[in-house]
Motif scaffolding. Structure first.
Motif, PDB file in Angstrom:
ATOM      1  N   VAL A  32       4.973 -25.373  14.228  1.00 12.34           N
ATOM      2  CA  VAL A  32       3.710 -24.650  14.127  1.00 12.34           C
ATOM      3  C   VAL A  32       3.050 -24.545  15.502  1.00 12.34           C
ATOM      4  CG1 VAL A  32       1.397 -24.706  13.128  1.00 12.34           C
ATOM      5  CG2 VAL A  32       3.368 -25.263  11.716  1.00 12.34           C
ATOM      6  N   LEU A  33       3.088 -25.615  16.269  1.00  7.22           N
ATOM      7  CA  LEU A  33       2.521 -25.586  17.610  1.00  7.22           C
ATOM      8  C   LEU A  33       3.236 -24.561  18.480  1.00  7.22           C
ATOM      9  CD1 LEU A  33       0.652 -26.701  19.805  1.00  7.22           C
ATOM     10  CD2 LEU A  33       2.352 -28.517  20.203  1.00  7.22           C
ATOM     11  N   GLY A  34       4.557 -24.515  18.406  1.00  8.16           N
ATOM     12  CA  GLY A  34       5.317 -23.538  19.180  1.00  8.16           C
ATOM     13  C   GLY A  34       4.936 -22.117  18.829  1.00  8.16           C
TER      14      GLY A  34
ATOM     15  N   MET B 110       8.294 -34.044  18.713  1.00  3.57           N
ATOM     16  CA  MET B 110       7.875 -32.657  18.557  1.00  3.57           C
ATOM     17  C   MET B 110       8.551 -31.712  19.539  1.00  3.57           C
ATOM     18  SD  MET B 110       3.779 -33.453  18.308  1.00  3.57           S
ATOM     19  CE  MET B 110       3.319 -31.744  18.057  1.00  3.57           C
ATOM     20  N   GLU B 111       8.972 -32.226  20.671  1.00  3.93           N
ATOM     21  CA  GLU B 111       9.389 -31.390  21.792  1.00  3.93           C
ATOM     22  C   GLU B 111      10.488 -30.406  21.431  1.00  3.93           C
ATOM     23  OE1 GLU B 111      10.747 -31.805  26.470  1.00  3.93           O
ATOM     24  OE2 GLU B 111      10.762 -33.574  25.166  1.00  3.93           O
ATOM     25  N   ALA B 112      11.542 -30.880  20.776  1.00  8.00           N
ATOM     26  CA  ALA B 112      12.683 -29.997  20.483  1.00  8.00           C
ATOM     27  C   ALA B 112      12.251 -28.807  19.634  1.00  8.00           C
ATOM     28  CB  ALA B 112      13.791 -30.779  19.782  1.00  8.00           C
ATOM     29  N   ALA B 113      11.376 -29.044  18.639  1.00  6.69           N
ATOM     30  CA  ALA B 113      10.928 -27.958  17.768  1.00  6.69           C
ATOM     31  C   ALA B 113      10.070 -26.966  18.539  1.00  6.69           C
ATOM     32  CB  ALA B 113      10.149 -28.529  16.584  1.00  6.69           C
TER      33      ALA B 113
ATOM     34  N   LEU C 248       9.747 -21.535  21.343  1.00 10.10           N
ATOM     35  CA  LEU C 248       9.390 -20.786  22.551  1.00 10.10           C
ATOM     36  C   LEU C 248      10.600 -20.092  23.178  1.00 10.10           C
ATOM     37  CD1 LEU C 248       6.805 -23.209  24.184  1.00 10.10           C
ATOM     38  CD2 LEU C 248       6.378 -21.162  22.831  1.00 10.10           C
ATOM     39  N   GLU C 249      11.759 -20.668  23.024  1.00 16.70           N
ATOM     40  CA  GLU C 249      12.974 -19.994  23.499  1.00 16.70           C
ATOM     41  C   GLU C 249      13.257 -18.761  22.658  1.00 16.70           C
ATOM     42  OE1 GLU C 249      15.084 -20.323  25.984  1.00 16.70           O
ATOM     43  OE2 GLU C 249      14.062 -22.021  26.918  1.00 16.70           O
ATOM     44  N   ARG C 250      12.987 -18.848  21.377  1.00 18.16           N
ATOM     45  CA  ARG C 250      13.244 -17.720  20.472  1.00 18.16           C
ATOM     46  C   ARG C 250      12.186 -16.633  20.617  1.00 18.16           C
ATOM     47  NH1 ARG C 250      13.078 -20.435  16.087  1.00 18.16           N
ATOM     48  NH2 ARG C 250      11.083 -19.704  15.257  1.00 18.16           N
ATOM     49  N   GLN C 251      10.946 -17.032  20.878  1.00 14.27           N
ATOM     50  CA  GLN C 251       9.843 -16.077  20.986  1.00 14.27           C
ATOM     51  C   GLN C 251       9.416 -15.970  22.448  1.00 14.27           C
ATOM     52  OE1 GLN C 251       8.024 -17.733  16.799  1.00 14.27           O
ATOM     53  NE2 GLN C 251       6.652 -16.541  18.065  1.00 14.27           N
ATOM     54  N   ARG C 252      10.286 -15.380  23.265  1.00 18.06           N
ATOM     55  CA  ARG C 252      10.031 -15.274  24.694  1.00 18.06           C
ATOM     56  C   ARG C 252       8.981 -14.209  24.994  1.00 18.06           C
ATOM     57  NH1 ARG C 252      13.864 -16.993  28.693  1.00 18.06           N
ATOM     58  NH2 ARG C 252      15.198 -18.626  27.816  1.00 18.06           N
TER      59      ARG C 252
ATOM     60  N   LYS D 283       6.252 -21.990  29.674  1.00 12.03           N
ATOM     61  CA  LYS D 283       6.493 -23.332  30.188  1.00 12.03           C
ATOM     62  C   LYS D 283       5.469 -24.286  29.597  1.00 12.03           C
ATOM     63  CE  LYS D 283       6.938 -25.895  34.547  1.00 12.03           C
ATOM     64  NZ  LYS D 283       6.797 -25.813  36.036  1.00 12.03           N
ATOM     65  N   VAL D 284       5.941 -25.398  29.062  1.00 17.51           N
ATOM     66  CA  VAL D 284       5.064 -26.392  28.449  1.00 17.51           C
ATOM     67  C   VAL D 284       5.147 -27.686  29.249  1.00 17.51           C
ATOM     68  CG1 VAL D 284       4.594 -27.764  26.383  1.00 17.51           C
ATOM     69  CG2 VAL D 284       5.317 -25.388  26.162  1.00 17.51           C
ATOM     70  N   GLU D 285       3.985 -28.210  29.625  1.00 18.71           N
ATOM     71  CA  GLU D 285       3.935 -29.478  30.354  1.00 18.71           C
ATOM     72  C   GLU D 285       2.958 -30.421  29.675  1.00 18.71           C
ATOM     73  OE1 GLU D 285       2.957 -29.131  34.442  1.00 18.71           O
ATOM     74  OE2 GLU D 285       4.633 -27.787  34.920  1.00 18.71           O
ATOM     75  N   ARG D 286       3.315 -31.699  29.660  1.00 20.28           N
ATOM     76  CA  ARG D 286       2.386 -32.711  29.193  1.00 20.28           C
ATOM     77  C   ARG D 286       1.357 -33.010  30.272  1.00 20.28           C
ATOM     78  NH1 ARG D 286       5.579 -37.796  27.019  1.00 20.28           N
ATOM     79  NH2 ARG D 286       3.429 -38.453  26.599  1.00 20.28           N
ATOM     80  N   SER D 287       0.235 -33.511  29.839  1.00 17.72           N
ATOM     81  CA  SER D 287      -0.852 -33.863  30.745  1.00 17.72           C
ATOM     82  C   SER D 287      -0.386 -34.787  31.862  1.00 17.72           C
ATOM     83  CB  SER D 287      -1.967 -34.558  29.955  1.00 17.72           C
ATOM     84  OG  SER D 287      -2.891 -35.175  30.810  1.00 17.72           O
ATOM     85  N   ARG D 288      -0.815 -34.487  33.078  1.00 19.98           N
ATOM     86  CA  ARG D 288      -0.555 -35.373  34.204  1.00 19.98           C
ATOM     87  C   ARG D 288      -1.567 -36.507  34.271  1.00 19.98           C
ATOM     88  NH1 ARG D 288       1.617 -31.689  39.269  1.00 19.98           N
ATOM     89  NH2 ARG D 288       2.897 -30.253  38.028  1.00 19.98           N
TER      90      ARG D 288
END
Length: 301
Positions: free
Chosen positions: A221-223, A251-254, A259-263, A271-276
């Motif tokens: 759902v997040l993706g 969650m990451e793989a889902a 996002l790979e499918r819905q480019r 591009k998704v990054e976790r908080s620094r």
């Protein structure tokens, strides 16, 4: 004497306060449980007490404070709306209430915008980004053309947690099917209990390996939400923060698969990054707002 700014993160379960110097470096911090069911005055009293505690031991002079708070926050620092996690929070004058308690100029902002402000200051050079903070609830913020958008209406720009129709799960806002109904810590706990009959907090569900796949569902759902928002706004970077990101590995793989499918139309994937900045992100961003208010228009003294 060194000048210092306080940054405060008022969340559904905890309040974090820290002090930053002119370079944005954290020099002290403290936390306390948020009095979320005790009303706005009690919540602000907790935040003010933390700042006073830090200021008393600081080697510098406190000159201002910023707040990143859960809920919809007006440009003058009032709470316009909030989830049912809080009681007596709507209508609270955060900026004015804390300014009175601390005797300092105070700027108040939605926690998601504070999060995004802190993250982009840490990264540097970012012009376009979507920030999503996932904890007790879900909040969002947008940076477009180098400017954090405020928008209008009941929620303002970037509130990704309360859009979409992903099913029939109840959301904290009283409606159904929103992103928050699947991705927040509360929703993950609720959905695990519905499937197993066992009540566990989201982090406890993660600790046993997510046996019924509620984190994987949340990732899908997040993706989808991220893909729609990024495609509409031309944003190629998404920054994720909040307590639920401690279970990102579930969650990451889902998220990535969606996002790979819905480019994007450009052909690239978002591009998704976790908080620094991790758990400090909202408070650091709030301190940055106090130091460099820009378009905040909400400093009270």
């Amino acid at each position: 004497m060194t000048e210092l700014w306080a940054g405060i993160d008022i969340g559904g379960s905890k309040t974090l306060a820290l002090l930053c110097d002119a370079a944005g470096s954290v020099v002290a911090e403290a936390t306390a449980p948020t009095a979320a069911r005790a009303g706005g005055s009690a919540i602000l009293a907790t935040a003010a007490a933390l700042v006073r505690e830090l200021s008393a031991g600081a080697a510098g002079r406190l000159v201002g404070a910023g707040v990143g708070a859960a809920g919809v926050i007006s440009t003058d620092g009032h709470v316009l709306a909030s989830s049912n996690t809080f009681a007596g929070w709507i209508g609270t004058d955060i900026a004015g209430g804390l300014a009175g308690r601390l005797g300092l100029p105070v700027a108040a902002e939605n926690d998601a915008r504070a999060f995004l402000r802190g993250e982009v200051a840490e990264i540097g050079g970012v012009e376009h980004a979507l920030g999503v903070i996932i904890g007790t609830g879900v909040g969002g913020a947008l940076l477009v053309d180098g400017r954090i958008l405020r928008g209008g209406g009941a929620t303002g720009a970037g509130e990704i947690g309360h859009v979409g129709n992903y099913g029939d799960e109840p959301c904290s806002c009283g409606r159904r099917g929103h992103l928050e109904a699947y991705v927040s810590g509360k929703s993950i706990s609720r959905r695990h209990e519905a499937a197993t009959g066992v009540r566990l907090a989201a982090e406890e569900v993660a600790a046993i390996g997510d046996p019924v796949g509620v984190f994987a569902d949340a990732g899908r759902v997040l993706g989808q939400s991220v893909a729609y928002a990024a495609g509409l706004l031309g944003v190629e970077l998404v920054l994720l923060g909040g307590g639920v990101m401690g279970s990102w590995w579930l969650m990451e793989a889902a998220v990535v698969e969606v996002l790979e499918r819905q480019r994007l139309l450009s052909g690239g994937a978002v591009k998704v990054e976790r908080s620094r900045l991790g758990r400090r992100a909202v408070a650091v961003g709030a301190a940055e707002l106090a130091r460099n208010p820009g378009n905040g228009r909400n400093i009270r003294s």
